[in-house]
Enzyme design. Structure first.
Site, PDB file in Angstrom:
ATOM      1  N   GLY A 141      -4.969  -4.739  -1.890  1.00 41.79           N
ATOM      2  CA  GLY A 141      -4.147  -4.483  -3.061  1.00 41.79           C
ATOM      3  C   GLY A 141      -3.633  -3.055  -3.106  1.00 41.79           C
ATOM      4  CE  LYS A 171      -9.951  -5.855   6.695  1.00 43.33           C
ATOM      5  NZ  LYS A 171      -9.784  -6.696   5.479  1.00 43.33           N
ATOM      6  CD  GLU A 215       0.867 -10.463   5.007  1.00 41.87           C
ATOM      7  OE1 GLU A 215       2.106 -10.646   4.942  1.00 41.87           O
ATOM      8  OE2 GLU A 215       0.294  -9.483   4.492  1.00 41.87           O
ATOM      9  CB  VAL A 258      -0.958   0.003   1.204  1.00 46.92           C
ATOM     10  CG1 VAL A 258      -1.799   1.273   1.220  1.00 46.92           C
ATOM     11  CG2 VAL A 258      -1.852  -1.224   1.158  1.00 46.92           C
ATOM     12  CE  LYS A 263      -6.859  -4.399   8.105  1.00 43.45           C
ATOM     13  NZ  LYS A 263      -5.674  -4.769   7.298  1.00 43.45           N
ATOM     14  CB  VAL A 291     -13.290  -1.163   6.736  1.00 45.55           C
ATOM     15  CG1 VAL A 291     -14.417  -2.170   6.519  1.00 45.55           C
ATOM     16  CG2 VAL A 291     -12.980  -1.036   8.220  1.00 45.55           C
TER      17      VAL A 291
END
Length: 428
Positions: A302, A205, A190, A15, A105, A132
């Protein structure tokens, strides 16, 4: 006069790199005008290969120092984690009177109330749209667009990793472990997938959405959480035979008794929008007293979608607007009253293996009837390589305490070979 906003970014993973790329290409993106310029970055490793060039950007070994730097006007936290450097850096920025944008989050779900108190005391925004559903504006929808309504419930698919795994298990007939390994190779999961497959990411979330929807402080500790680690191909196949698809559903329901926040593998009818949201998609239903039911769907993770959500929060800061972090000022927030899950009423899916002998079905049916559980549908279907004969049934609406007691009684029957498998049928 157009202003230059100096952005400090901590965390340069997927990100963070996506955000740097976007801001380098479109520094004047905000509708309010002005320029967004990166004036400092921080991450765990300076030398790690990245898809963006950071060699000309000021480097900070310490995210807290970046947050407090006089060269930072807006601090963007993309480090992750509910405590440690992420929390310390956000607190440092807020104490210095700097607006904060985060995609974290866990931080908001576990420490949102105290951070909101700090932000509002300093009169600066704390924004977390990207925390979220990635690029889907779920936070803005609940906090702003629906502020004129009274939200009664929220339910949806909030973890793309789990949705991808369940979709692939059904489509390919491969077991959980194989699909998880593939998801890790593809970058959907992960190296340590516990937060995702254990349901904890989705619980963070839905805890945030519940706080926004019901005007209370986040109460992650009150969430009831079950992941997808124990979902096997037998259940996926049998659920489909009954007209359902298994999804990891996160939900928050308000009643006169309080709020029930849950994350569970649940059955959704095959023709329902949640059942049809496949792959890594996220999807969400919001039910309001005035607007009725609203459905949104889109990419939940993403570089592109999540960086776009972060950029949208940066643009909001640049407009100068300040509002309560949640639905109400921080000092008026109180943790919601959790509802005892045993009092929850709903329909369920039960699957158990039994010996192939006469009278088994009658014994199961009689046991359920004596416990007060009414059967809605029933399926007995031999499964290859199973140690016994699987029996699957769905129930009419029943209190969870009654269902739990019935399961204990069934597990004690001589012909039952294993503990009954319970999945809830989503109330959507």
């Amino acid at each position: 006069m157009s202003r230059t906003w100096r952005i400090g970014v901590a965390g340069l993973g997927t990100v963070g790199a996506g955000l740097l790329k976007f801001l380098s290409e479109r520094p004047g993106f905000a509708p309010a005008g002005g320029q967004a310029v990166i004036t400092g970055v921080s991450a765990r490793s300076r030398s790690r290969p990245r898809p963006v060039d950071i060699s000309n950007l000021p480097w900070f070994d310490d995210a807290v120092a970046l947050a407090a730097s006089p060269e930072t006007d807006i601090f963007v936290e993309l480090v992750g984690g509910s405590d440690g450097p992420a929390k310390a850096a956000v607190e440092a920025a807020l104490k210095a009177g700097k607006p904060v944008v985060t995609a974290n989050k866990a931080l908001i779900a576990e420490h949102g109330a105290e951070l909101a108190t700090l932000a509002e005391a300093k009169g600066v925004p704390l924004l977390f749209e990207a925390a979220v559903m990635g690029g889907v504006p779920a936070v803005k929808m609940v906090r702003e667009a629906l502020v004129g309504d009274e939200i009664k419930s929220i339910a949806g698919i909030l973890n793309g990793t789990c949705n991808y795994i369940l979709t692939e298990m059904e489509a390919t007939g491969r077991p959980f472990a194989d699909v998880l390994a593939e998801a890790q190779r593809l970058g959907y999961a992960e190296a340590d997938p516990t937060m995702d497959v254990g349901g904890f990411d989705a619980a963070h979330k839905i805890s945030i959405l519940a706080a926004l929807a019901f005007g209370c402080a986040p109460n992650y500790a009150a969430a009831e959480i079950e992941g997808i680690e124990n979902i096997d191909l037998m259940d996926i196949s049998l659920a489909r035979d009954l007209g359902y698809r298994i999804k990891l559903v996160a939900s928050a329901d308000r009643s006169p008794d309080g709020v029930l926040v849950r994350v569970h593998p649940s059955l959704a009818p095959l023709n329902h929008p949640l059942a049809q949201a496949g792959g890594a998609l996220n999807a969400l239903f919001i039910e309001g007293a005035r607007t009725g039911r609203i459905f949104v769907q889109g990419p939940g993770a993403g570089a592109g979608p999540t960086a776009a959500a972060v950029a949208a929060d940066i643009a909001d800061v640049m407009t100068g607007g300040v509002r309560p972090v949640f639905q109400a000022p921080a000092q008026s927030l109180a943790p919601f009253t959790p509802v005892d899950p045993s009092k929850s009423i709903g329909r369920a899916y039960l699957r158990f293996l039994v010996k192939d002998e006469p009278g088994v079905i009658a014994a199961v049916s009689e046991t359920l009837a004596e416990a007060g559980v009414s059967i809605e549908s029933f399926l007995q279907k031999p499964v290859e390589n199973a140690s016994g004969v699987p029996i699957v049934l769905t129930t009419h609406a029943v209190a969870e305490s009654v269902l739990t007691a019935a399961i204990e009684r069934i597990a004690g029957l001589p012909a039952v070979l294993d503990r009954p498998r319970l999945l809830r049928i989503a109330r959507i």
